[in-house]
Design a protein around this motif. Sequence first.
Motif, short mmCIF file in Angstrom:
data_model
loop_
_atom_site.label_atom_id
_atom_site.label_comp_id
_atom_site.label_asym_id
_atom_site.label_seq_id
_atom_site.Cartn_x
_atom_site.Cartn_y
_atom_site.Cartn_z
N GLN A 11 0.85 -1.20 0.00
CA GLN A 11 0.00 0.00 0.00
C GLN A 11 0.89 1.25 0.00
N LEU A 12 0.52 2.21 -0.80
CA LEU A 12 1.32 3.43 -0.89
C LEU A 12 0.51 4.63 -0.45
N LYS A 29 0.62 8.38 -1.44
CA LYS A 29 1.37 9.22 -2.37
C LYS A 29 0.56 10.42 -2.85
N LEU A 61 3.87 6.36 -10.42
CA LEU A 61 4.87 5.33 -10.17
C LEU A 61 5.92 5.34 -11.27
N THR A 81 -3.05 6.32 7.34
CA THR A 81 -3.07 6.88 5.99
C THR A 81 -3.38 8.37 6.03
N CYS A 114 5.88 10.28 -1.42
CA CYS A 114 5.36 8.92 -1.39
C CYS A 114 6.05 8.12 -0.27
N THR A 115 5.29 7.22 0.37
CA THR A 115 5.92 6.29 1.31
C THR A 115 5.14 4.98 1.30
N ASP A 116 5.72 3.95 1.94
CA ASP A 116 5.05 2.65 2.01
C ASP A 116 5.26 2.06 3.40
N ASN A 117 4.90 0.80 3.56
CA ASN A 117 4.93 0.28 4.93
C ASN A 117 6.34 -0.05 5.42
#
Lengths: 736, 100
Positions: free
Chosen positions: A53-54, A56, A62, B7, B34-37
Amino acid sequence: MADLSKLSIAPDQRDLRQQHQSIAPLQFRKKRMMTVDITSEFFVAASALDTGQLVKDEHFTLFEAVGALEIMDPKMDSGLLPSGESVEHDYDVLKELLPGEVIGIMDQILCFEMTWHMGHPLSQSLFTSAYIDRLLWPDPKTLEQARFERDKTPGPGNELLHLVLRAYCLGLIKTCDFVRRSIMSEQYYEEEDFVVSLYHRKLLDDFGLADISMKLEDAMAYVARKTDLMDLPFREALLNRLEFRKMLLSAVQLDGFLDHQRARLWEGCLELIPMLSQTNKLGLPSEKSFSIKIQRKLASSVPPRPIVKISFDEALARLSGICQNGRDAYRVLESHSGTHLMTFVLTYQSRKPQPLVYIRCLLQSLVFSEMRVLGTMTLKQLLYDDFEELVLPADVLVDPTNCDIEAPQDPRFQISKRMDAFATKAANAEGVDIELRVYTKEEPIREVSAPNKVMWSFPLSSWAYYYKLRQMEWTVQMGFELEVYQVDELAGMYWYLHHLASTRLQHIERIRTFSTHRLKRIAKPSFKQKTSFRRSFSFLDFATLEASAIQSFAEGLSCLFSFLAYLGLIPAPYHPLPYSTPALRYSLRVRPFLSVSLPEVPSYPEFASRVSLHTPERDAGDPSHRTPLTKIETNDQASSILDVADQALKAARKDWESISKAKAETARCVGCEDWWRTSVKNVVRACITANIMIATSKKAISNAASKDVRDILKVELVKSNELYHAWWMVPRISAK
Amino acid sequence: MDDTRATEYLQTLLNKKLCVYTNDSRMFYGDFKCTDNECNIILSQSYEYREPTPNAVRAAAESSSGASSTATLKVDMTSRFLGLIVVPGQYITKIEVDGL
């Protein structure tokens, strides 16, 4: 900017910091910016996301993300330091220098300058020098700021560094600035030819030539005055380098002046180069003054790359090349018409070794800048002059007074309008020709035998067609030079060149017929008209000679290669491959020309019938299956084609020898006569060699008696750079 | 923190200027994109900052040596432009947000 006091630092660096605290208490201060530590919130929130999950920005794709540089990846992160390595290059740019060291550094950065000219980035050359780095970073706001001490007030002493080396470096940087700007303002060919990137640095572009020249003069005055400071050879070596730099800087300056004065500056540079070479040995190496570590300070997305090194001798060889070509480029100003200019550009650009990018751009800027050709003609004047020389001698269509007519109903006004339209678009020449006929009251040629059949001159389309043919010939010839064609294609490609040259010959005859017709109809030609016609006929005569020379030589070589292919003495085309047929290979080769409606590309059957003798596929490749070729068998076909080759090459030799004797004015090579003659002489040599090869082959065949010719003759193909002339690939044939 | 709140929190940070510190004592300053887990962070228009080198500190100290031993020293961090970068979460030691 950042709050460093909160920075987490590794233990070894903490030691360093304690060390400094003994020098002076350090206190990192926050500047204006207010920041809030969100480390734990961020980590908690991020880890609550699902895998994949992003979060952004909605506009961030992307696709873009793929282009991001990954920090800590040794391949991408230029700032990543191997453990134990410090970012800083610990060279003291302020240390006192010996005269020999100054010479060494000057010569080293000259090498860097040359590698940059050769296409390597500044980050791997000039920008690795600690001295250059110090002058350019932080970005100096004034020329005075561009000095080695930067923040400190300059003290007295150490003039060799602060006065002499600095002036030389400033001069060199400014030279690079001019060079780079002149390249950027022209079209250069490929990106790999030259790297313009400055990595967020400037090359003193805000500072003028005069100020920097003055610094060089001050430095020269200092060296000349300080007779007690160093031995004479050192002083002279330094003076030569400073003087050279000053001259080169003036030679490359961008002031838009086109005159021969510039050529003299290049000549002056050239004269000093031997001195630089002789005194290079006085220089002491200063390896520590440049380092790839400096690249980490550049705004660059690539990790440090090795410094590109060349020897001083090689650098001087390049430099001489630049100076010679720079001087010679100004000879283009001697070209006084489009045809001379064309010969100049072709001859100059094909000189070996090929002129460097900067030089090619310099020539471009001389040929065309600020909407002027060679600084004097407008494009329109150039075109009109060429129309006149080629197809319209002393014609009303190219009369410059047409443009001054204001009355719209006047035919001359209409002529002017339509000619302008043609010159700007150069399209639909035939349509314009038909329209113009009305205004020029052109009388068509009627054949005596068939008075109803009329022929019109179509001057503009004739002109365009002539150049189209010429360009197609050049394109085919370029293929030989670049070794584009396979060996088995040579017979065919020379046949095609021959075909194009014959088409051009016929076209020249057509133009001549109409010009003659028109001249006859002028009752009493004026002196001006006569001169104009004479110039045009002289051009047509020479073009006829040249086209015929190309035609014969190409025919001769086509036949020679056909003969060799027939005997299987050169490699046959590829083994029967599923999708490779001679017809397909042909269609691939002529593809660039398929969009050209006229002259039509010959169909494959026609092409094949012309180059037919060699059906080498009949016993391709496998020598064990070949049918023996004896004298009797070869006599029929091979010998006869050899006879054709013989005749064509004899005619070619005669033509090329006549060309080599032409006057510069006739050959349209004023300005580049010497290079042009060298080139023609090389074609003559190639032609003579081809004649000898034919004689060798003929003799071998007649001596062969019952033996297989293939066991007697030996054929070697010559590499393009070992040929007398790259366009004429004469093979080496010898008897075994 | 549940998924929705996480989020939302991260979304409030988007396009803000972040200072991301890495374990080799560098700091990256740029727009959060942007980031992720794994806490990989993408910054655009970013600059790299480094602590002043020992030499720069020493030089600054020397040039102010006339002043008293308790004088404050000001040394700029060295910086350069990098553009679009991704800082892998595993190297991140600290994150700050600018101008909340």
